[in-house]
Design a protein around this motif. Structure first.
Motif, short mmCIF file in Angstrom:
data_model
loop_
_atom_site.label_atom_id
_atom_site.label_comp_id
_atom_site.label_asym_id
_atom_site.label_seq_id
_atom_site.Cartn_x
_atom_site.Cartn_y
_atom_site.Cartn_z
N THR A 1 3.01 3.62 -4.44
CA THR A 1 1.92 3.83 -3.49
C THR A 1 1.02 2.59 -3.41
OG1 THR A 1 1.94 6.21 -3.90
CG2 THR A 1 -0.06 5.29 -2.90
N LYS A 2 0.76 1.98 -4.56
CA LYS A 2 -0.05 0.75 -4.58
C LYS A 2 0.67 -0.37 -3.82
CE LYS A 2 -2.48 1.66 -8.95
NZ LYS A 2 -3.86 1.58 -8.47
N GLU B 1 -6.10 -3.84 -11.27
CA GLU B 1 -6.04 -2.68 -10.39
C GLU B 1 -5.17 -3.02 -9.18
OE1 GLU B 1 -6.39 0.51 -9.40
OE2 GLU B 1 -6.38 0.71 -11.55
N ILE B 2 -5.77 -3.12 -8.03
CA ILE B 2 -4.96 -3.39 -6.85
C ILE B 2 -5.44 -4.65 -6.16
CG2 ILE B 2 -6.33 -1.74 -5.49
CD1 ILE B 2 -3.71 -1.26 -3.87
N GLU B 3 -4.76 -5.75 -6.39
CA GLU B 3 -5.11 -7.02 -5.77
C GLU B 3 -4.36 -7.12 -4.44
OE1 GLU B 3 -3.80 -6.57 -8.69
OE2 GLU B 3 -5.04 -7.46 -10.25
N LEU B 4 -5.07 -7.50 -3.41
CA LEU B 4 -4.48 -7.55 -2.07
C LEU B 4 -3.71 -8.85 -1.87
CD1 LEU B 4 -7.38 -6.00 0.01
CD2 LEU B 4 -5.30 -4.90 -0.81
N ASP B 5 -2.56 -8.92 -2.50
CA ASP B 5 -1.72 -10.11 -2.43
C ASP B 5 -0.28 -9.65 -2.61
OD1 ASP B 5 -0.22 -12.45 -3.18
OD2 ASP B 5 -2.12 -13.46 -3.55
N ASN B 6 0.62 -10.18 -1.79
CA ASN B 6 2.01 -9.73 -1.83
C ASN B 6 2.67 -9.96 -3.19
OD1 ASN B 6 2.10 -8.67 0.71
ND2 ASN B 6 2.95 -10.48 1.68
N LYS B 7 2.22 -10.98 -3.93
CA LYS B 7 2.83 -11.22 -5.23
C LYS B 7 2.54 -10.06 -6.17
CE LYS B 7 -0.84 -13.90 -7.51
NZ LYS B 7 -1.18 -15.18 -8.16
N PHE B 8 1.37 -9.42 -5.99
CA PHE B 8 1.05 -8.27 -6.82
C PHE B 8 1.83 -7.04 -6.37
CE2 PHE B 8 -2.81 -10.91 -7.35
CZ PHE B 8 -2.71 -11.11 -8.71
N ALA B 9 2.17 -6.98 -5.08
CA ALA B 9 3.02 -5.89 -4.60
C ALA B 9 4.36 -5.93 -5.31
CB ALA B 9 3.20 -5.99 -3.09
N VAL B 10 4.89 -7.12 -5.50
CA VAL B 10 6.17 -7.28 -6.19
C VAL B 10 6.08 -6.75 -7.62
CG1 VAL B 10 7.80 -8.98 -7.09
CG2 VAL B 10 6.89 -9.25 -4.78
N VAL B 11 4.98 -7.08 -8.29
CA VAL B 11 4.82 -6.64 -9.69
C VAL B 11 4.63 -5.14 -9.77
CG1 VAL B 11 3.49 -6.93 -11.79
CG2 VAL B 11 3.88 -8.89 -10.32
N TRP B 12 3.83 -4.57 -8.86
CA TRP B 12 3.66 -3.12 -8.86
C TRP B 12 5.00 -2.43 -8.64
CZ3 TRP B 12 -0.04 -0.64 -10.98
CH2 TRP B 12 -1.36 -1.11 -10.95
N HIS B 13 5.84 -3.01 -7.79
CA HIS B 13 7.15 -2.41 -7.53
C HIS B 13 8.03 -2.47 -8.78
CE1 HIS B 13 11.25 -2.15 -5.71
NE2 HIS B 13 10.66 -1.12 -5.15
N ILE C 1 -0.63 -2.50 -0.23
CA ILE C 1 -0.66 -3.95 -0.04
C ILE C 1 0.29 -4.37 1.08
CG2 ILE C 1 -0.30 -6.20 -1.16
CD1 ILE C 1 -0.73 -4.76 -3.86
N ASP C 2 1.49 -3.77 1.05
CA ASP C 2 2.54 -4.13 2.02
C ASP C 2 3.16 -2.84 2.56
OD1 ASP C 2 4.61 -5.14 3.48
OD2 ASP C 2 5.70 -6.04 1.80
N PRO C 3 2.59 -2.29 3.63
CA PRO C 3 3.06 -1.00 4.18
C PRO C 3 4.51 -1.01 4.64
CG PRO C 3 0.91 -1.59 5.07
CD PRO C 3 1.42 -2.81 4.36
N GLU C 4 5.10 -2.18 4.84
CA GLU C 4 6.47 -2.25 5.34
C GLU C 4 7.47 -2.62 4.24
OE1 GLU C 4 6.57 -4.81 8.71
OE2 GLU C 4 5.17 -3.59 9.88
N HIS C 5 7.07 -2.48 2.99
CA HIS C 5 7.96 -2.79 1.86
C HIS C 5 9.05 -1.71 1.80
CE1 HIS C 5 9.40 -3.71 -2.13
NE2 HIS C 5 8.55 -4.72 -2.26
N LEU C 6 10.23 -2.02 2.32
CA LEU C 6 11.29 -1.02 2.49
C LEU C 6 11.75 -0.41 1.17
CD1 LEU C 6 13.45 -2.71 5.28
CD2 LEU C 6 11.69 -0.95 5.53
#
Length: 213
Positions: free
Chosen positions: A175-176, A143-155, A180-185
């Motif tokens: 959105t996910k 689901e949504i793991e609070l880790d920047n590495k998962f933000a990369v994969v969701w992207h 995790i990273d609200p400033e992911h440009l």
């Protein structure tokens, strides 16, 4: 420790910052004909081949690096790091199918290896196989793991959905990322684009429905 022993060369190689110096010391070990078998098992020699390959790859000598990695897995076929390194070289030299085979080998040994799943997904995405890429990325998170590495994969997953024209699914992924990273440009911009595409599709559907009345 004797500075002229393979054990000292190994230490010097790891301490060296210059890749060429590393290669020199690793080569001395591999050329040595009287290695102590109690210290230098096949696994240990395989490690030397692997690290020499890494140093060669760092210098852009991909084919030479690949030969080292092959020598390494000949001695230790279960070392997932070497298979991953081979996959990277195969990818860098445009041999995508062979790279996938390397990552498949990793996943046979370690089915949950995130590095292999993500890299395999990246190759599929580059080849335009968006569904296969999504399947790979989906192995990395639930689901949504609070880790920047998962933000990369969701992207990455969002971009795959975008490539399929599944903009609403892409929006969910972007959105996910932003949770995790609200400033992911990139996610911010891609979310805007996906939302605009969705609105355009909905408007076109409404226009078609109206024109049919």
């Amino acid at each position: 420790m004797d500075p002229d022993t393979p054990e000292e060369w190994f230490k010097l190689a790891f301490d060296a910052e210059d890749p060429e110096e590393k290669i020199e010391y690793f080569s001395l070990i591999l050329e040595c004909r009287d290695l102590d078998p109690e210290l230098w098992s096949n696994e240990a020699i395989a490690l030397v081949w692997n690290n020499k390959g890494i140093a060669l790859s760092f210098l852009g000598m991909e084919e030479e690096a690949l030969e080292c990695f092959k020598r390494s897995v000949d001695l230790n076929k279960s070392d997932i790091d070497v298979w991953c390194n081979m996959g990277v070289v195969m990818f860098n030299t445009g041999r995508y199918e062979e790279a996938i085979k390397c990552y498949n080998r990793v996943l046979t040994i370690d089915p949950g290896n995130e590095h292999a799943w993500v890299n395999k997904g990246d190759i599929f995405e580059l080849m335009g196989k968006h569904n296969d890429a999504i399947d790979c990325y989906s192995k990395v998170h639930k689901e949504i793991e609070l880790d920047n590495k998962f933000a990369v994969v969701w992207h990455k997953k969002g971009l795959s959905y975008f490539g399929l024209g599944k903009y609403e699914d892409a929006i969910k992924c972007f959105t996910k990322v932003l949770k995790i990273d609200p400033e992911h440009l990139d996610a911010i911009e891609n979310l805007k684009t996906a939302m605009a595409r969705t609105k355009k599709m909905n408007d076109e559907m409404k226009y078609k429905s109206t024109s049919c009345l």
